[in-house]
Design an enzyme around this catalytic site. Structure first.
Site, PDB file in Angstrom:
ATOM      1  N   TYR A   1      45.044  38.709  62.845  1.00  8.55           N
ATOM      2  CA  TYR A   1      45.996  39.047  61.778  1.00  8.55           C
ATOM      3  C   TYR A   1      46.642  40.375  62.134  1.00  8.55           C
ATOM      4  O   TYR A   1      47.021  40.612  63.260  1.00  8.55           O
ATOM      5  CB  TYR A   1      45.268  39.055  60.427  1.00  8.55           C
ATOM      6  CG  TYR A   1      46.183  39.188  59.234  1.00  8.55           C
ATOM      7  CD1 TYR A   1      47.344  38.427  59.127  1.00  8.55           C
ATOM      8  CD2 TYR A   1      45.896  40.082  58.213  1.00  8.55           C
ATOM      9  CE1 TYR A   1      48.190  38.552  58.042  1.00  8.55           C
ATOM     10  CE2 TYR A   1      46.728  40.200  57.118  1.00  8.55           C
ATOM     11  CZ  TYR A   1      47.880  39.442  57.041  1.00  8.55           C
ATOM     12  OH  TYR A   1      48.710  39.575  55.958  1.00  8.55           O
TER      13      TYR A   1
ATOM     14  N   LYS B   1      48.294  33.199  57.663  1.00  8.02           N
ATOM     15  CA  LYS B   1      47.795  33.193  56.286  1.00  8.02           C
ATOM     16  C   LYS B   1      46.931  31.966  56.025  1.00  8.02           C
ATOM     17  O   LYS B   1      45.919  32.035  55.312  1.00  8.02           O
ATOM     18  CB  LYS B   1      48.964  33.236  55.305  1.00  8.02           C
ATOM     19  CG  LYS B   1      49.652  34.588  55.233  1.00  8.02           C
ATOM     20  CD  LYS B   1      48.746  35.646  54.613  1.00  8.02           C
ATOM     21  CE  LYS B   1      49.451  36.976  54.484  1.00  8.02           C
ATOM     22  NZ  LYS B   1      48.625  38.005  53.825  1.00  8.02           N
TER      23      LYS B   1
END
Length: 613
Positions: A123, A195
């Site tokens: 991420y 996500k």
């Protein structure tokens, strides 16, 4: 190890028991959902015609993890590690998501057990580098690409991804405001993918029932417009009525094709994020992570910090530096919570919050967006004053300072000391991402306040050691990562499992309380304000439980058989959380197989049944 059986194994999303598979031979090895690689047992190798396609020795999943980890650590840099993990995910999803369950802590594991150290690779901040370089690193497409010049194809193109019951979770972006690095156009597909990875990793959302989408409206990024390798529309970003029509066409198509799916808006621009959320929230279960997710997790950290200092939400005087979608979203979430707790109107609660952006303090004389408008201060009261951050801090005397500005080192020694002079335990959250854009480092904040600051950040930082004990002894203070991943996956899971028709304000407040109730700082003042990311799955169970309970209470839950008892509800939730374990494969005939058994979930380009376009 297989998931234990439970009385909820009959549910659609249960992950116990064998998996139907209609693929054989190379097709099985080419499916990241079914592929076990060298871990296929001998009986499945014979049944699925894999003998001769694999080396003889059968390895355990743990052995595969060790091999993958050794390959991972040999990569030259974080971007190369990110690319390696992406490739692994495309080959074998179980191996990619392998958890730490019942494995000794000193064993080399892959993603979940190394989550704390690898989070920044899968991420932020490394995913930001991957997004910026999307067109140059491109190998194979993943996700759904819709472009504004083909609006008439949206329904057809979106329909390739499944039948009405196949999709639970959609993440959609238009790529305009990505992770603090701005307009990345079509590269935004990677934030939608990331996500969804976190939703699976942190909340057990089934990866083959997720759909990442990018709405390609062009880009205003000059580097992409000049780059012949850029894969998106090489034209200036389209705005106005045509943009609104395109977004609405997508939303209506998604609602028609996948009526039970939860839609998560991600990294839309400031002038679109709030108004789109406000437009669609009343009629569907949707969520904007930059507004609501950031707001929820920051509010949870603030509530924990206030409990440490013996204060309540009514005592908050908050300055937000950076009034984009994230900053305004935090302000709105805190405002709503103050209003609820103290019985105030939104206008009265807004008086406790000050927003600062590029022009300085936002006042009635400042141009503002809809999201910022309720926080504007009377320009006449500031006519003779500067409106820079230091002046506002000196005048307002806040006890909470939030940074979402992407201005590095904006929280200077002078500003922090000015804040510390007006409150005993200043609450300071430099939240901008990536790390290089943080407003201050935890080490500086703690040094400048003699260990008194309560700090949370937007990216992971090492613990800070200093002479801040009661008698001046050395203590180590752990810094919370104020990351949306401890809240948005659980909110999504709760909406999915309850089949909520809407995500209400009360459901969000319940989610915040669920996170705050698990704050380690409530037991140890040197511990972080938020649960560690390694505890994300259990946090998600607590959050999902709170969301489901309120969904039932408010009448927006449509799923049958939701348990009323708290412990039964937790078991019901856990039984439907996807686990990365190798489940036995059961061979079924292709002719009568489901899309899942044919390996067609989350996969476009397959002929559809039932006559739908």
């Amino acid at each position: 190890m297989p998931k234990p059986t439970s009385r909820f194994d009959h549910l659609l999303l249960s992950t116990s028991g064998p998996v139907d598979c209609a693929l054989t031979g190379e097709a099985v090895l080419g499916s990241p959902f079914f592929n076990k690689g060298s871990a296929f047992p001998l009986d499945e190798r014979k049944l699925f015609n894999l003998c001769g396609l694999l080396p003889h020795n059968v390895h355990s999943l743990d052995t595969q993890v060790q091999r993958a980890h050794e390959q991972y650590i040999e990569r030259a840099d974080d971007l190369d590690k990110n690319t390696f993990l992406t490739s692994l995910k495309e080959q074998n999803e179980v191996l990619y998501y392998k958890p730490v369950d019942e494995i000794p802590a000193d064993e080399t594991q892959l993603l979940q057990c190394n989550l704390k150290s690898m989070f920044s690779v899968v991420y932020t901040p490394t995913e930001g580098d991957a997004i910026q370089n999307y067109s140059r690193l491109f190998r194979r497409p993943e996700g759904c690409f819709l472009n504004i010049n083909d609006e008439d194809r949206v329904l057809h193109d979106l329909a390739q991804w499944g039948e009405s019951e196949d999709i639970d979770y959609i993440v959609v972006t238009d790529g305009e405001e990505i992770l603090g690095i701005g307009d990345q156009g079509v590269g935004g597909i990677l934030i939608s993918i990331a996500k969804l990875v976190l939703a699976t990793l942190c909340a057990g959302v089934h990866p083959n029932r997720c759909l990442p989408v990018v709405l390609d409206c062009g880009t205003d990024n000059p580097q992409h417009l000049k780059d012949e390798l850029y894969l998106g529309l090489r034209q200036r970003r389209i705005r106005g009525p045509r943009y609104d029509s395109f977004v609405d066409t997508f939303v209506q198509a998604a609602r028609k094709l996948y009526p039970k799916a939860y839609i998560h808006f991600e990294d839309f621009g400031l002038h679109n994020a709030r108004r789109l959320l406000d437009l669609y929230r009343p009629s569907m279960a949707c969520f904007n992570d930059d507004i609501q997710g950031t707001g929820c997790v920051t509010l949870a950290a603030i509530m924990s910090a206030l409990k440490v200092t013996g204060q309540s939400l009514g005592d908050v005087r908050m300055v937000v530096f950076g009034a984009g979608s994230a900053g305004a979203g935090i302000a709105a979430q805190v405002r709503d919570a103050i209003a609820t707790e103290d019985g105030l109107s939104h206008e009265e609660a807004s008086e406790k919050i000050w927003l600062i952006d590029k022009p300085g303090l936002l006042t009635t004389a400042t141009e503002s967006s809809d999201a910022q408008r309720s926080f504007l201060k009377d320009a006449s009261a500031w006519r003779e004053k500067h409106t820079d951050l230091l002046t506002v801090v000196l005048h307002v005397r806040p006890n909470v300072l939030i940074g979402t500005s992407t201005v590095p080192a904006a929280f200077t020694h002078e500003i922090v000391q000015a804040m510390a002079q007006s409150c005993a335990r200043p609450i300071i959250f430099p939240l901008s991402n990536p790390t290089r854009l943080h407003e201050a480092t935890p080490a500086n904040l703690l040094a400048w306040t003699h260990g008194k600051a309560l700090v949370a950040t937007g990216s992971p930082f090492d613990p800070v050691r200093g002479p801040w004990g009661p008698g001046g002894e050395e203590v180590t203070i752990e810094v919370a990562e104020c990351n949306n991943s401890v809240v948005f996956p659980g909110i999504g899971l709760g909406c999915i499992l309850s089949r909520a028709t809407r995500l209400t304000d009360k459901m969000l407040v319940a989610a915040v309380e669920g996170v705050a109730s698990l704050s380690p700082a409530l037991k140890d003042p040197t511990a972080p304000l938020l649960p560690d990311v390694e505890a994300a799955r259990e946090v998600s169970v607590r959050v999902a439980r709170a969301v489901v309970q309120v969904a039932v209470e408010e009448g927006v839950a449509t799923e049958d058989g939701i348990p009323a008892d708290k412990e039964d509800l937790d078991d019901w939730i856990r039984a439907q959380m996807w686990e990365p374990t190798y489940r036995p494969l059961r061979l079924v005939e292709m002719e009568n197989a489901t899309r899942a058994a044919r390996g067609e979930l989350r996969k476009a380009g397959t002929a559809r049944r039932g006559g739908r376009p």
